[in-house]
Motif scaffolding. Structure first.
Motif, PDB file in Angstrom:
ATOM      1  N   ILE A 139       0.612  -0.950  -0.212  1.00 62.31           N
ATOM      2  CA  ILE A 139       0.259  -0.343   0.165  1.00 62.31           C
ATOM      3  C   ILE A 139       0.686   1.317   0.289  1.00 62.31           C
ATOM      4  N   CYS A 140       1.743   1.020  -0.524  1.00 60.21           N
ATOM      5  CA  CYS A 140       2.950   2.195  -0.445  1.00 60.21           C
ATOM      6  C   CYS A 140       2.875   2.687  -1.548  1.00 60.21           C
ATOM      7  N   ILE A 141       2.533   4.025  -2.085  1.00 58.76           N
ATOM      8  CA  ILE A 141       1.877   4.869  -2.836  1.00 58.76           C
ATOM      9  C   ILE A 141       3.225   5.450  -3.107  1.00 58.76           C
ATOM     10  N   GLY A 142       4.531   5.627  -2.700  1.00 61.88           N
ATOM     11  CA  GLY A 142       5.731   6.467  -3.337  1.00 61.88           C
ATOM     12  C   GLY A 142       5.593   7.934  -3.203  1.00 61.88           C
ATOM     13  N   CYS A 143       5.317   8.291  -2.006  1.00 60.19           N
ATOM     14  CA  CYS A 143       5.238   9.583  -1.900  1.00 60.19           C
ATOM     15  C   CYS A 143       5.810  10.067  -1.374  1.00 60.19           C
ATOM     16  N   ARG A 144       6.460   9.557  -0.802  1.00 59.23           N
ATOM     17  CA  ARG A 144       8.188   9.906  -0.305  1.00 59.23           C
ATOM     18  C   ARG A 144       7.949  11.045   0.825  1.00 59.23           C
ATOM     19  N   TYR A 145       6.240  11.042   1.580  1.00 60.98           N
ATOM     20  CA  TYR A 145       6.433  12.279   2.750  1.00 60.98           C
ATOM     21  C   TYR A 145       7.107  11.738   4.491  1.00 60.98           C
ATOM     22  N   PHE A 177      14.367   6.251  -1.364  1.00 62.72           N
ATOM     23  CA  PHE A 177      12.595   5.725  -2.062  1.00 62.72           C
ATOM     24  C   PHE A 177      13.806   4.241  -3.675  1.00 62.72           C
ATOM     25  N   LYS A 227      10.089  -1.185  -7.277  1.00 56.86           N
ATOM     26  CA  LYS A 227      10.763   0.539  -7.806  1.00 56.86           C
ATOM     27  C   LYS A 227       8.935   1.751  -7.371  1.00 56.86           C
ATOM     28  N   GLY A 228       9.698   2.775  -6.589  1.00 57.21           N
ATOM     29  CA  GLY A 228       8.641   3.571  -6.914  1.00 57.21           C
ATOM     30  C   GLY A 228       8.266   3.162  -5.089  1.00 57.21           C
ATOM     31  N   CYS A 229       8.964   2.249  -4.044  1.00 56.45           N
ATOM     32  CA  CYS A 229       7.995   2.400  -3.083  1.00 56.45           C
ATOM     33  C   CYS A 229       9.418   2.727  -1.822  1.00 56.45           C
TER      34      CYS A 229
END
Lengths: 245, 408
Positions: free
Chosen positions: A142-148, A160, A176-178
């Motif tokens: 469920i990680c969307i990769g927002c990097r907050y 990241f 990739k992307g998580c």
């Protein structure tokens, strides 16, 4: 049952029962086998909130030219050796020099597994979470990769995944992307093993154990010597403590 | 006038604009696709600068979206007639900018394919999750507001719905500012001042966007802005620009006063290479001093000067956000205060960041989306502000139009 009715012959009954059992076995065995595979060979154990895993890093024992912990982490989790600022790094050696006295030291820095983790607070989907035993993890589903979480973490402990991932450790899924970070080798821990970095340290500078157990080696050591938390001023109650800083 | 009265020449100009917008949008989507294929490795971002140029564009648009609705609020909530006729355009621009900003934000995610996850999994302690509600709620409320404004039968509900929109956007921009305000560990952020600062920035940037669009529409239709309206709008912009400068200055002054923040302030304001340059030249001169001169200098203050001032306010907005977002992250985290740190992972070093073409194109793509929504919206519906000019002549006081002419 009427008096004239004959009961079935015992042999026939046994044959029917045996046939049914065989049919059931054939039908169910693959399913049972799958469940067995899915749950692993050992009985599943849930993380307990009675335990809080932590680590004590002794800067007085950590050698500046040694990075065995970093190598072990990279090997265990199939991470590339960080060469670029876009490469992931779950554990790194940081050299420190006291600005006033010039005293030099070197310590490993990773996710501090905070009791009040900023990354968990800010994560919009709940992908950043804290396990009952205090380990802070990222749910890769469920990680969307927002990097907050990377913005919020005071320790630069998260990476990241900037590029496609190859050669993964099946027990340490990455993508990739998580966002990812130190898991305290949760996959080893759940098998009763120590984190790879702790096991690899040649100087016994990393002591791992249960902070909630007053009799654990780490608790006893924490009682005996002066220790500190990185950015203790933030009040995050880190699971990783340092001695000699 | 509205699209129905356009001459053939206007029509071809309209299609040329739409074509241009589509081209830039397509370039943005292409950039997104490339970044999705290769990963963020092709962007300028890294593990230290985790939010880059796309976030500068996205946050600019989201903040301006909230602010541009100010024009409608002044009309509906505070009853100022000249702003009432501008309310529909203000609402349209709000939707367009919000759409463009969110597009950039979503397409920059590491896993944009998981957008449904963001809608189904909420962590209510996260200000990001609050913003998911605030942004989607904003769309719904502004759409409703536009309906109330543009449907004559619903005009009587304009005030209550306008009031809800007014409150909602204040909360929304508080949420946007708090994305940074809630970051405890970084010197550049972590301040309650950021929420009100973002609100006042939204007023200035939103009004600047509105002025530019309004002047383009007036020029298109061969109309000129009445001097009384021009004076009011430019003065309002001047007040917002000055108020933004006040907040920015106070934020930096507070940081300067705290000894532990002094090194960071020295970096961002003096020693940090490109960041102080962009801050002082881009935000200070172009984004603040120049627009104030254009607005308040007695020899200037024309419609053209107001448009120029608005453009320079927007350039300043980008400069300020670039320094705030990227410069703020470039400064290394002080994990062990009192020590100089170094590592192979950039500890103790100023992080390098060079924006890449895909990032720029993605940001411009979001702007193009907002541009297209506006251009097409203005063409098919009646958004042109029409002032009852005779009411204005001979007086500088608030022109009062009959209620029936409200909002079209």
């Amino acid at each position: 049952m009427s008096a004239g009715h004959k009961p079935p012959l015992p042999a026939r009954r046994a044959l029917l029962a045996g046939g049914a059992a065989a049919a059931l076995s054939v039908a169910l065995a693959p399913g049972i086998r799958l469940i067995e595979i899915a749950s692993g060979n050992e009985a599943p154990t849930l993380a307990s909130s009675k335990v809080r895993w932590g680590m004590l890093i002794d800067a007085t024992r950590c050698s500046a030219d040694c990075d065995a912990c970093v190598t072990a982490c990279n090997q265990e989790n199939h991470l590339p050796t960080a060469a670029a600022p876009t490469d992931p790094q779950w554990l790194r050696k940081v050299s420190l020099k006291d600005l006033k006295t010039g005293r030099s030291l070197s310590v490993p820095v990773m996710c501090q597994h905070c009791a009040k983790p900023a990354c968990v607070d800010v994560c919009p989907t709940g992908a950043s979470f804290k396990r009952a035993d205090g380990i802070v993890l990222v749910d890769r589903h469920i990680c969307i990769g927002c990097r907050y979480c990377m913005m919020a973490c005071p320790y630069k402990a998260r990476s990241f995944v900037h590029a496609p991932v190859t050669d993964q450790n099946p027990q340490v899924p990455r993508g990739k992307g998580c966002v990812e970070g130190c898991t305290l080798c949760v996959h080893r821990l759940d098998r009763g093993q120590l984190p790879a970095c702790v096991e690899a340290c040649p100087n016994q500078a990393m002591l791992f154990g249960d902070l909630n157990d007053p009799d654990s080696a780490i608790s006893q050591r924490l009682r005996a010597i002066a220790t500190t938390q990185a950015r203790a001023d933030l009040g995050l109650d880190t699971g990783v403590r340092y001695h000699g800083i | 006038m509205s699209g129905h009265d356009l001459k053939p020449a206007d029509s071809s100009r309209f299609y040329a604009l739409v074509g241009l917008g589509l081209l830039v949008l397509l370039a943005g989507l292409g950039a997104f696709h490339t970044m999705e294929e290769h990963g963020h490795i092709i962007s300028g971002m890294n593990n230290q600068i985790v939010w880059g140029l796309p976030h500068v564009f996205a946050i600019f648009m989201i903040v301006a979206a909230s602010g541009v609705l100010n024009v409608a609020s002044i009309g509906s909530v505070f009853g100022k007639t000249i702003y009432k006729t501008r309310a529909p355009l203000s609402g349209l621009l709000c939707l367009a900018l919000l759409g463009g900003g969110l597009m950039v934000l979503l397409l920059d995610l590491g896993r944009p394919d998981r957008i449904i996850v963001a809608a189904t999994h909420y962590n209510f302690r996260s200000v990001f999750a609050w913003n998911v509600f605030l942004y989607s709620g904003m769309f719904a409320i502004v759409a409703l507001y536009l309906w109330m404004l543009m449907e004559r039968r619903m005009n009587r509900y304009v005030k209550p719905v306008g009031f809800v929109a007014f409150i909602w956007r204040l909360v929304l921009t508080t949420g946007t500012g708090s994305i940074f305000g809630f970051l405890v560990a970084r010197e550049a952020y972590g301040s309650a001042m950021l929420a009100p600062m973002f609100i006042i920035m939204s007023f200035a940037w939103g009004l600047a966007v509105f002025n530019i669009v309004q002047s383009a529409m007036f020029a298109w239709n061969g109309m000129t802005l009445h001097p009384a309206i021009l004076r009011r709008m430019k003065n309002l912009l001047g007040v917002f620009v000055a108020a933004t400068a006040y907040f920015v200055a106070t934020h930096h002054l507070t940081n300067l006063y705290f000894a532990r923040q002094a090194d960071f302030e020295y970096f961002i304001l003096v020693d940090g290479g490109v960041y102080p340059l962009i801050f002082w030249l881009g935000y200070g001169v172009v984004g603040t001093v120049l627009p104030l001169l254009l607005i308040f200098h007695p020899a200037l203050g024309t419609a053209r000067a107001m448009t120029a001032a608005s453009v320079s306010v927007l350039l300043g907005a980008f400069a300020l956000l670039y320094v705030f977002i990227i410069g703020g992250q470039a400064w290394p985290l002080d994990i062990f205060p009192g020590y100089a740190a170094s590592s192979r992972f950039g500890d103790g070093l100023i992080a390098a960041y060079t924006p890449s073409l895909p990032e720029l194109l993605l940001g411009l793509g979001g702007m193009a989306a907002a541009f297209l929504i506006t251009t097409v919206g203005v063409r098919i519906l009646h958004f042109l502000p029409e002032d009852d000019l005779p009411q204005f002549d001979g007086g500088g006081s608030e022109p009062n139009l009959p209620a029936a002419s409200h909002g079209a």
